[in-house]
Design a protein around this motif. Structure first.
Motif, PDB file in Angstrom:
ATOM      1  N   TRP A   1      82.824 -74.129  88.453  1.00 61.09           N
ATOM      2  CA  TRP A   1      81.912 -73.895  89.571  1.00 61.09           C
ATOM      3  C   TRP A   1      80.764 -72.966  89.181  1.00 61.09           C
ATOM      4  N   THR A   2      80.913 -72.194  88.097  1.00 58.96           N
ATOM      5  CA  THR A   2      79.884 -71.247  87.664  1.00 58.96           C
ATOM      6  C   THR A   2      78.896 -71.855  86.676  1.00 58.96           C
TER       7      THR A   2
ATOM      8  N   ALA B   1      72.761 -69.386  93.102  1.00 61.26           N
ATOM      9  CA  ALA B   1      74.040 -70.044  92.835  1.00 61.26           C
ATOM     10  C   ALA B   1      74.196 -71.339  93.614  1.00 61.26           C
ATOM     11  N   GLY B   2      73.524 -71.438  94.755  1.00 61.50           N
ATOM     12  CA  GLY B   2      73.614 -72.658  95.543  1.00 61.50           C
ATOM     13  C   GLY B   2      73.081 -73.879  94.826  1.00 61.50           C
ATOM     14  N   ALA B   3      72.288 -73.656  93.774  1.00 62.63           N
ATOM     15  CA  ALA B   3      71.754 -74.776  93.002  1.00 62.63           C
ATOM     16  C   ALA B   3      72.710 -75.238  91.907  1.00 62.63           C
ATOM     17  N   LEU B   4      73.777 -74.489  91.667  1.00 62.49           N
ATOM     18  CA  LEU B   4      74.758 -74.907  90.666  1.00 62.49           C
ATOM     19  C   LEU B   4      75.437 -76.193  91.142  1.00 62.49           C
ATOM     20  N   PRO B   5      75.621 -77.173  90.267  1.00 64.18           N
ATOM     21  CA  PRO B   5      76.132 -78.485  90.711  1.00 64.18           C
ATOM     22  C   PRO B   5      77.464 -78.427  91.441  1.00 64.18           C
ATOM     23  N   TRP B   6      78.371 -77.555  90.965  1.00 71.61           N
ATOM     24  CA  TRP B   6      79.716 -77.517  91.559  1.00 71.61           C
ATOM     25  C   TRP B   6      79.997 -76.132  92.139  1.00 71.61           C
ATOM     26  N   HIS B   7      78.998 -75.520  92.774  1.00 74.97           N
ATOM     27  CA  HIS B   7      79.123 -74.117  93.170  1.00 74.97           C
ATOM     28  C   HIS B   7      80.175 -73.894  94.250  1.00 74.97           C
ATOM     29  N   ARG B   8      80.607 -74.921  94.943  1.00 70.40           N
ATOM     30  CA  ARG B   8      81.714 -74.790  95.898  1.00 70.40           C
ATOM     31  C   ARG B   8      83.020 -75.338  95.331  1.00 70.40           C
ATOM     32  N   GLY B   9      83.093 -75.417  94.012  1.00 67.75           N
ATOM     33  CA  GLY B   9      84.251 -76.041  93.390  1.00 67.75           C
ATOM     34  C   GLY B   9      84.091 -77.551  93.379  1.00 67.75           C
ATOM     35  N   ILE B  10      85.141 -78.226  92.943  1.00 67.31           N
ATOM     36  CA  ILE B  10      85.079 -79.687  92.858  1.00 67.31           C
ATOM     37  C   ILE B  10      86.446 -80.269  93.193  1.00 67.31           C
ATOM     38  N   ALA B  11      86.446 -81.318  93.978  1.00 65.05           N
ATOM     39  CA  ALA B  11      87.689 -81.985  94.365  1.00 65.05           C
ATOM     40  C   ALA B  11      88.321 -82.652  93.145  1.00 65.05           C
ATOM     41  N   ALA B  12      89.619 -82.792  93.184  1.00 62.57           N
ATOM     42  CA  ALA B  12      90.352 -83.364  92.051  1.00 62.57           C
ATOM     43  C   ALA B  12      89.852 -84.761  91.690  1.00 62.57           C
TER      44      ALA B  12
END
Length: 218
Positions: A123-124, A166-177
């Motif tokens: 996410w980072t 950070a909101g522009a990071l592609p997976w900044h809210r994590g990523i579903a399995a």
């Protein structure tokens, strides 16, 4: 973000002193520590292996890996995190190599590993797809990629907002399995998802978000 690597390193350096206060970071509770040790034992080879722990933080998982008899190399962008990881293994009488550097492109040269492990890191990353390509290239044929990840709200670990932009990071809210599996599948020979949300001991208490491990063979 302006100079994202510097901003991210500074953020996690600031978080380092209190990082291990989180139950699943410091693994101070015996049952939480044992739960992670059991999971790692199930995921990693039974014979001693070369393990690259990217985004190793303060080295709590690296310590368990070394304790199990594996040869561990930890990489983290934050110097204070790396310093704590080194001190942690030294205090435990364990061997480990720790390097300051970008976990997305670990500074290990042409070295190959039997296992690459990452926990709550993607996410980072500014370019997680590039990191996945890089990581799979660091693993020996027949080796393992182990990603412990989840889907959550944007948050850091120090109790303050994450780096600007950070909101522009592609997976900044994590990523579903399912989505992570889709990204990894073209790079590996097979993979499986192991749900972890229901194992409250791993996290020091119940969680309501999605947490899982993706285990893939190269």
């Amino acid at each position: 973000m302006t100079n994202p690597a510097a901003a991210i390193a500074a953020y996690w350096d600031a978080a380092a002193p209190d990082f291990d206060d989180e139950p699943d970071h410091g693994l101070k509770a015996a049952d939480t520590r044992a739960a992670w040790a059991d999971r790692l034992s199930a995921w990693l080879p039974s014979a001693p292996a070369d393990v690259l722990d990217v985004g190793c933080g303060t080295g709590s998982l690296s310590e368990l890996i070394a304790e199990a008899g594996h040869r561990v190399t930890g990489v983290d962008l934050a110097p204070r995190m790396v310093g704590q990881a080194r001190a942690k293994l030294t205090a435990a009488g364990l061997q480990g190599r720790f390097l300051v550097g970008d976990a997305a492109a670990p500074p290990t040269g042409q070295e190959k590993f039997d296992v690459l492990l990452s926990r709550h890191l993607v996410w980072t990353l500014p370019d997680p797809h590039a990191a996945l390509n890089e990581w799979t290239g660091r693993i020996r044929p027949g080796g393992l990629l182990v990603l412990v990840e989840g889907r959550w709200c944007e948050a850091g670990q120090s109790g303050v907002p994450y780096v600007a932009g950070a909101g522009a990071l592609p997976w900044h809210r994590g990523i579903a399995a399912e989505d992570l599996a889709e990204a990894v599948r073209p790079l590996v020979s097979d993979l499986r998802i192991e749900p972890l949300s229901a194992d409250a001991v791993l996290w020091g208490g119940p969680v309501t978000d999605e947490r899982y491990a993706l285990i893939a063979r190269i």
